[in-house]
Design an enzyme around this catalytic site. Structure first.
Site, PDB file in Angstrom:
ATOM      1  N   GLN A  15      -7.091  46.036  61.024  1.00  0.00           N
ATOM      2  CA  GLN A  15      -7.633  47.073  60.139  1.00  0.00           C
ATOM      3  C   GLN A  15      -6.734  48.298  60.193  1.00  0.00           C
ATOM      4  OE1 GLN A  15     -10.699  46.625  58.222  1.00  0.00           O
ATOM      5  NE2 GLN A  15      -9.786  44.673  58.804  1.00  0.00           N
ATOM      6  N   GLU A  56       7.952  35.570  58.845  1.00  0.00           N
ATOM      7  CA  GLU A  56       8.772  36.317  57.882  1.00  0.00           C
ATOM      8  C   GLU A  56       9.643  35.375  57.072  1.00  0.00           C
ATOM      9  OE1 GLU A  56      11.092  39.750  58.966  1.00  0.00           O
ATOM     10  OE2 GLU A  56       9.391  40.653  60.012  1.00  0.00           O
ATOM     11  N   ASN A 110      11.252  48.736  74.175  1.00  0.00           N
ATOM     12  CA  ASN A 110       9.895  49.176  74.491  1.00  0.00           C
ATOM     13  C   ASN A 110      10.024  50.558  75.065  1.00  0.00           C
ATOM     14  OD1 ASN A 110       8.305  47.022  73.805  1.00  0.00           O
ATOM     15  ND2 ASN A 110       8.487  46.057  75.813  1.00  0.00           N
ATOM     16  N   SER A 166       8.880  49.865  81.927  1.00  0.00           N
ATOM     17  CA  SER A 166       8.793  50.078  83.370  1.00  0.00           C
ATOM     18  C   SER A 166       9.706  51.218  83.824  1.00  0.00           C
ATOM     19  CB  SER A 166       9.163  48.791  84.097  1.00  0.00           C
ATOM     20  OG  SER A 166      10.420  48.319  83.626  1.00  0.00           O
ATOM     21  N   CYS A 207      16.351  55.217  90.254  1.00  0.00           N
ATOM     22  CA  CYS A 207      16.343  54.432  89.010  1.00  0.00           C
ATOM     23  C   CYS A 207      17.354  53.291  89.095  1.00  0.00           C
ATOM     24  CB  CYS A 207      16.690  55.349  87.834  1.00  0.00           C
ATOM     25  SG  CYS A 207      17.034  54.448  86.318  1.00  0.00           S
ATOM     26  N   HIS A 263      19.938  59.641  82.474  1.00  0.00           N
ATOM     27  CA  HIS A 263      18.572  59.179  82.704  1.00  0.00           C
ATOM     28  C   HIS A 263      17.555  59.882  81.799  1.00  0.00           C
ATOM     29  CE1 HIS A 263      15.411  57.407  85.240  1.00  0.00           C
ATOM     30  NE2 HIS A 263      14.791  58.568  85.172  1.00  0.00           N
ATOM     31  N   GLN A 282      16.382  45.791  75.283  1.00  0.00           N
ATOM     32  CA  GLN A 282      16.583  44.437  75.779  1.00  0.00           C
ATOM     33  C   GLN A 282      17.070  43.538  74.669  1.00  0.00           C
ATOM     34  OE1 GLN A 282      13.600  42.813  78.505  1.00  0.00           O
ATOM     35  NE2 GLN A 282      12.402  44.654  78.094  1.00  0.00           N
ATOM     36  N   HIS A 285      15.505  42.880  62.955  1.00  0.00           N
ATOM     37  CA  HIS A 285      15.393  41.531  62.406  1.00  0.00           C
ATOM     38  C   HIS A 285      16.603  41.295  61.523  1.00  0.00           C
ATOM     39  CE1 HIS A 285      10.778  40.765  62.923  1.00  0.00           C
ATOM     40  NE2 HIS A 285      11.481  40.450  63.992  1.00  0.00           N
ATOM     41  N   HIS A 345      17.044  52.498  77.392  1.00  0.00           N
ATOM     42  CA  HIS A 345      17.623  51.151  77.360  1.00  0.00           C
ATOM     43  C   HIS A 345      16.840  50.256  76.412  1.00  0.00           C
ATOM     44  CE1 HIS A 345      14.195  50.477  80.072  1.00  0.00           C
ATOM     45  NE2 HIS A 345      14.348  49.181  79.880  1.00  0.00           N
ATOM     46  N   GLY A 389       4.312  49.741  78.121  1.00  0.00           N
ATOM     47  CA  GLY A 389       4.650  48.894  79.253  1.00  0.00           C
ATOM     48  C   GLY A 389       6.095  49.013  79.705  1.00  0.00           C
ATOM     49  N   CYS A 391      20.360  53.714  86.467  1.00  0.00           N
ATOM     50  CA  CYS A 391      21.342  54.799  86.528  1.00  0.00           C
ATOM     51  C   CYS A 391      22.675  54.289  87.101  1.00  0.00           C
ATOM     52  CB  CYS A 391      20.810  55.953  87.393  1.00  0.00           C
ATOM     53  SG  CYS A 391      19.794  57.133  86.479  1.00  0.00           S
ATOM     54  N   HIS A 422      14.545  55.318  81.764  1.00  0.00           N
ATOM     55  CA  HIS A 422      15.987  55.372  81.448  1.00  0.00           C
ATOM     56  C   HIS A 422      16.204  54.741  80.070  1.00  0.00           C
ATOM     57  CE1 HIS A 422      20.166  55.750  83.099  1.00  0.00           C
ATOM     58  NE2 HIS A 422      20.366  55.108  81.959  1.00  0.00           N
TER      59      HIS A 422
HETATM   60 ZN   LIG Z   1      11.018  41.853  60.080  1.00  0.00          ZN
HETATM   61 ZN   LIG Z   2      18.129  56.152  85.205  1.00  0.00          ZN
END
Ligand SMILES: [Zn+2]
Ligand SMILES: [Zn+2]
Ligand SMILES: [Zn+2]
Length: 307
Positions: free
Chosen positions: A289, A148, A119, A127, A16, A79, A134, A247, A132, A125, A19, A130
């Site tokens: 919907q 908004e 994410n 990857s 990883c 991890h 962004q 936000h 984390h 998605g 790590c 671990h």
């Molecule tokens: Zn918002």
């Molecule tokens: Zn890790």
């Protein structure tokens, strides 16, 4: 196929790149970090030196340079953890790092928006499992945020009050879309939810950004994030995938008193650990919907949360 049981992950994975002590792309080695760890993304989508040139050809081809900064924030050296099974003091450290990063980047004249997001899960998605998140900081206000902002501004102009303060009062009165509450925060399924188990986490007090939260409020924020994510994990007995993000006030030098800090959780799952909602067809071409009502989603999550 997504595993339907969490399964046991090792606390350390030699393969990883997040790590402690391991090598990342480009040969940089992570320090033997023991708490939360921040570094500049090795595959940054945004770079600080990008020229800010504008291009406009006949009002048809319009573009501009987007200088910015991309960072990765490892929640923990472990991890195998997620927000849902981290301790409250450890999540509090993550929140303090978010606040510190937000104010550091807000101080840069070239940065007008700081987006912290996670994410989670292969379905979204992500990857690397671990724990984390962004951080992308940009010169422009991104599209979803600009939408908004228009909604907030229109409400303030008409009612001279904060949209989210009023919305939260209304939701507490109704009660049908609430999931969790503590002294300082409320988690609910928003009236306009399009993802089946979409939620919003809103501080009761009007604060424009994470730095305006008191120490007690930050503890309460950590507590509700842990409770909400562990409630999600129990819903389909899986490590629940989602995109989540904060936000808060834009960092363009204006005070933006109209902004009320909030956190969106946008999870894709619909009926089980493997059956997800797709945004397709009519939803892409016309409008999203709802597969289930926000009230029924809130009721299911509320029941699990109170077990
Ligand atoms: Zn918002
Ligand atoms: Zn890790
Ligand atoms: Zn407010």
């Amino acid at each position: 196929m997504e595993a339907s049981a969490p399964g046991r992950k090792p606390t350390y994975d030699p393969q990883c790149y997040l790590c402690p002590g391991n090598e990342r792309a480009g040969g940089v080695r992570n320090p033997a970090y023991r708490s939360t760890f921040v570094f500049d993304n090795d595959f940054a989508a945004l770079l600080p030196g990008t020229p800010t040139e504008e291009m406009n050809e006949q009002d048809l081809l319009i573009a501009s340079g987007e200088p910015g900064i991309c960072r990765v924030i490892c929640f923990s050296p472990r991890h195998d953890l997620t927000l849902a099974n981290m301790s409250e003091p450890d999540v509090r450290v993550v929140l303090d790092v978010w606040a510190q990063q937000y104010s550091e980047l807000a101080a840069l004249p070239s940065i007008n928006w700081v987006q912290i997001f996670e994410n989670r899960g292969a379905m979204m998605g992500a990857s690397n499992p671990h724990p984390h998140c962004q951080l992308w900081a940009t010169r422009h206000i991104p599209n979803e945020v600009a939408k908004e902002q228009r909604g907030i501004d229109a409400y303030v102009e008409k009612h001279h009050c904060c949209l989210l303060c009023d919305y939260l009062k209304l939701e507490i009165d109704h009660g049908t879309r609430l999931i969790l509450e503590n002294d300082y925060f409320v988690a609910l399924v928003p009236f306009w939810a399009v993802w089946p188990f979409e939620t919003l986490v809103i501080p009761r007090q009007h604060v424009t950004d994470i730095n305006a939260l008191s120490s007690e409020q930050r503890d309460a924020f950590a507590a509700i994030l842990i409770k909400l994510t562990s409630t999600y994990d129990k819903l389909f007995r899986t490590s629940f995938p989602y995109s989540m993000g904060l936000h808060q006030r834009p960092t363009d030098g204006n005070p933006h008193p109209e902004w009320h800090l909030h956190t969106h959780f946008l999870p894709p799952l619909l009926r089980s650990a493997t059956v997800r909602k797709f945004m397709v067809g009519y939803e892409l071409l016309a409008t999203p919907q709802r597969d289930i009502t926000p009230e029924s989603a809130a009721e299911r999550l509320r029941e699990i949360a109170s077990e």
